[in-house]
Design an enzyme around this catalytic site. Structure first.
Site, PDB file in Angstrom:
ATOM      1  N   ASN A  87       0.861  -1.184   0.000  1.00 44.51           N
ATOM      2  CA  ASN A  87       0.000   0.000   0.000  1.00 44.51           C
ATOM      3  C   ASN A  87       0.899   1.236   0.000  1.00 44.51           C
ATOM      4  O   ASN A  87       1.876   1.299   0.751  1.00 44.51           O
ATOM      5  CB  ASN A  87      -0.891  -0.001   1.243  1.00 44.51           C
ATOM      6  CG  ASN A  87      -1.975   1.067   1.229  1.00 44.51           C
ATOM      7  OD1 ASN A  87      -2.540   1.393   2.261  1.00 44.51           O
ATOM      8  ND2 ASN A  87      -2.299   1.628   0.073  1.00 44.51           N
ATOM      9  N   TYR A 119      -7.232  13.941  -1.976  1.00 41.02           N
ATOM     10  CA  TYR A 119      -7.201  13.161  -0.743  1.00 41.02           C
ATOM     11  C   TYR A 119      -6.787  14.066   0.400  1.00 41.02           C
ATOM     12  O   TYR A 119      -5.878  14.892   0.256  1.00 41.02           O
ATOM     13  CB  TYR A 119      -6.185  12.031  -0.908  1.00 41.02           C
ATOM     14  CG  TYR A 119      -5.815  11.273   0.344  1.00 41.02           C
ATOM     15  CD1 TYR A 119      -6.569  10.195   0.766  1.00 41.02           C
ATOM     16  CD2 TYR A 119      -4.694  11.637   1.093  1.00 41.02           C
ATOM     17  CE1 TYR A 119      -6.221   9.481   1.906  1.00 41.02           C
ATOM     18  CE2 TYR A 119      -4.338  10.930   2.230  1.00 41.02           C
ATOM     19  CZ  TYR A 119      -5.105   9.861   2.637  1.00 41.02           C
ATOM     20  OH  TYR A 119      -4.769   9.166   3.767  1.00 41.02           O
ATOM     21  N   GLU A 128     -10.842  11.010   7.149  1.00 44.68           N
ATOM     22  CA  GLU A 128     -10.022  10.811   5.958  1.00 44.68           C
ATOM     23  C   GLU A 128     -10.968  10.871   4.756  1.00 44.68           C
ATOM     24  O   GLU A 128     -11.965  10.160   4.719  1.00 44.68           O
ATOM     25  CB  GLU A 128      -9.329   9.446   6.017  1.00 44.68           C
ATOM     26  CG  GLU A 128      -8.404   9.147   4.836  1.00 44.68           C
ATOM     27  CD  GLU A 128      -7.816   7.746   4.923  1.00 44.68           C
ATOM     28  OE1 GLU A 128      -6.654   7.576   4.539  1.00 44.68           O
ATOM     29  OE2 GLU A 128      -8.526   6.818   5.385  1.00 44.68           O
ATOM     30  N   TYR A 130     -11.778  11.228   0.373  1.00 45.13           N
ATOM     31  CA  TYR A 130     -11.354  10.976  -0.995  1.00 45.13           C
ATOM     32  C   TYR A 130     -12.374  11.560  -1.968  1.00 45.13           C
ATOM     33  O   TYR A 130     -13.574  11.277  -1.854  1.00 45.13           O
ATOM     34  CB  TYR A 130     -11.295   9.476  -1.290  1.00 45.13           C
ATOM     35  CG  TYR A 130     -10.199   8.678  -0.656  1.00 45.13           C
ATOM     36  CD1 TYR A 130      -9.063   8.326  -1.388  1.00 45.13           C
ATOM     37  CD2 TYR A 130     -10.302   8.225   0.655  1.00 45.13           C
ATOM     38  CE1 TYR A 130      -8.064   7.547  -0.826  1.00 45.13           C
ATOM     39  CE2 TYR A 130      -9.309   7.446   1.224  1.00 45.13           C
ATOM     40  CZ  TYR A 130      -8.185   7.111   0.477  1.00 45.13           C
ATOM     41  OH  TYR A 130      -7.197   6.339   1.029  1.00 45.13           O
ATOM     42  N   GLU A 219      -2.486   6.546  -5.434  1.00 42.42           N
ATOM     43  CA  GLU A 219      -2.481   5.504  -4.416  1.00 42.42           C
ATOM     44  C   GLU A 219      -2.509   4.135  -5.076  1.00 42.42           C
ATOM     45  O   GLU A 219      -3.221   3.924  -6.056  1.00 42.42           O
ATOM     46  CB  GLU A 219      -3.683   5.645  -3.482  1.00 42.42           C
ATOM     47  CG  GLU A 219      -3.713   4.579  -2.396  1.00 42.42           C
ATOM     48  CD  GLU A 219      -4.669   4.916  -1.262  1.00 42.42           C
ATOM     49  OE1 GLU A 219      -4.912   4.027  -0.425  1.00 42.42           O
ATOM     50  OE2 GLU A 219      -5.147   6.061  -1.204  1.00 42.42           O
TER      51      GLU A 219
END
Length: 356
Positions: A87, A119, A128, A130, A219
């Site tokens: 990741n 992000y 968090e 997105y 990502e």
């Protein structure tokens, strides 16, 4: 997905002249290299870090070092490469984030599970978020319940919320929510009217907190690929971050009406729609619609067959054909609703707005 907290013998006269000229050129060139404020060489990072590069905040995080790299160039430009990563996420942007429109151009190549997104994080509450512009072979909203949608920048963004339990965050290991806005028409360049998305999240009950950082991020998760991204604010190239919107109200409320976003109005400006789920039964369901940016508007809903509109409220409704609803403001405000007969399907309509 989740980031940790948060540079000799006598020479003829002509030959002497040529040599002295050459030396002068060398000295000037050397001085130019040493002068402050000149562009620096590209910087490559492979270890977890945050900082400032050429006027932009950057963040790089990889779960396993050596599998990914980020090379930062002038202004808001950066490139990444990753190979069979566990990741990683990297990008350039601002700290703190804000609600100004974000423009970017990109090349983006993904083999597997990858995202191209705006992000960021907020605190109090710890969120968090997105705004997903493109993704690989896995839609990040898979398994989550859709909470609404918003028309912005030429497409519909579907809204979701998920939760992470005891996972890395900018405040250490924590439990927190993730907010998602996933673009239906994937793209690798354009302008993101951030306030439209923030407003839509708020309408769906997904409130943000105090802005932390915000990046145009690449990502990868169990995947390989590469990207080359240039990001700027408001379509004008880079300035360093933390300009407007760096308060709780700036993220929670956004700017009124989401100008520049949604569908352009016919002479009266622009407006956008935010759609959220309401009651749901075995044979039908309700949707709540909010219009931002105008008080006199026309919203067109294209209803996927075999679904049908059964009823509306707080609007003047007409039906050009069996699958189209035209809703006009009627003095009842900017919030209205509709009931849709499922007929075996629960795919939401798409909405477009025009200011009258």
């Amino acid at each position: 997905m989740n980031l940790p907290p948060t540079t000799a013998p006598r020479r003829p006269a002509r030959l002497r002249f040529l040599l002295s000229s050459f030396c002068a050129i060398v000295l000037v060139a050397t001085a130019a290299l040493l002068m402050p404020g000149t562009a620096s060489a590209d910087t490559t990072v492979t270890n977890n870090s945050t900082g400032t590069n050429n006027g932009y905040f950057y963040s790089f995080w990889s779960q396993n070092s050596g599998q990914a790299s980020m090379t930062m160039g002038s202004g808001g430009q950066y490139s990444t490469q990753w190979n069979n990563v566990e990741n990683f996420v990297a990008g350039k942007g601002w700290n703190p984030g804000n609600t100004s429109p974000v423009s970017y151009s990109a090349s983006w190549n993904c083999s597997g599970n990858c995202y191209l997104s705006l992000y960021g994080w907020t605190t109090n509450p710890l969120i968090e978020y997105y705004i997903v512009e493109n993704y690989g072979n896995y839609n990040p909203s898979t398994g989550a319940s859709r909470l609404g949608s918003v028309s912005s920048d030429g497409s519909t963004y579907d809204l979701y919320r998920t939760q992470r339990v005891n996972q890395p965050s900018i405040q250490g290991t924590a439990t927190f929510y993730q907010y998602w806005a996933v673009r239906q028409a994937k793209r690798t360049g354009g302008t993101i009217t951030v306030s439209n998305i923030f407003n839509a999240w708020s309408q769906a009950g997904l409130n943000l907190g105090t802005p932390n950082y915000e990046i145009l991020a690449t990502e990868g998760y169990h995947s390989s690929g590469s990207s080359n991204i240039t990001v700027g604010s408001g379509g004008s190239g880079g300035t360093n971050g933390g300009t407007t919107g760096g308060t709780t109200g700036g993220t929670t409320g956004g700017t009124t009406g989401g100008t520049n976003g949604g569908t352009t109005g016919g002479g009266g400006g622009s407006c956008t729609t935010s759609v959220s789920a309401a009651e749901n039964w075995s044979d039908r369901y309700n949707l709540h619609v909010s219009v931002n940016g105008a008080s006199n508007w026309t919203v067109t809903a294209n209803v996927p067959s075999p679904e049908k509109v059964m009823a509306t409220w707080n609007v003047s409704a007409s039906y050009p054909n069996a699958q189209t609803l035209v809703a006009k403001s009627n003095g009842s405000g900017n919030s209205w609703g509709l009931t849709i007969q499922k007929n075996g399907s629960t795919t939401w309509p798409s909405f477009s707005c025009q200011a009258n």
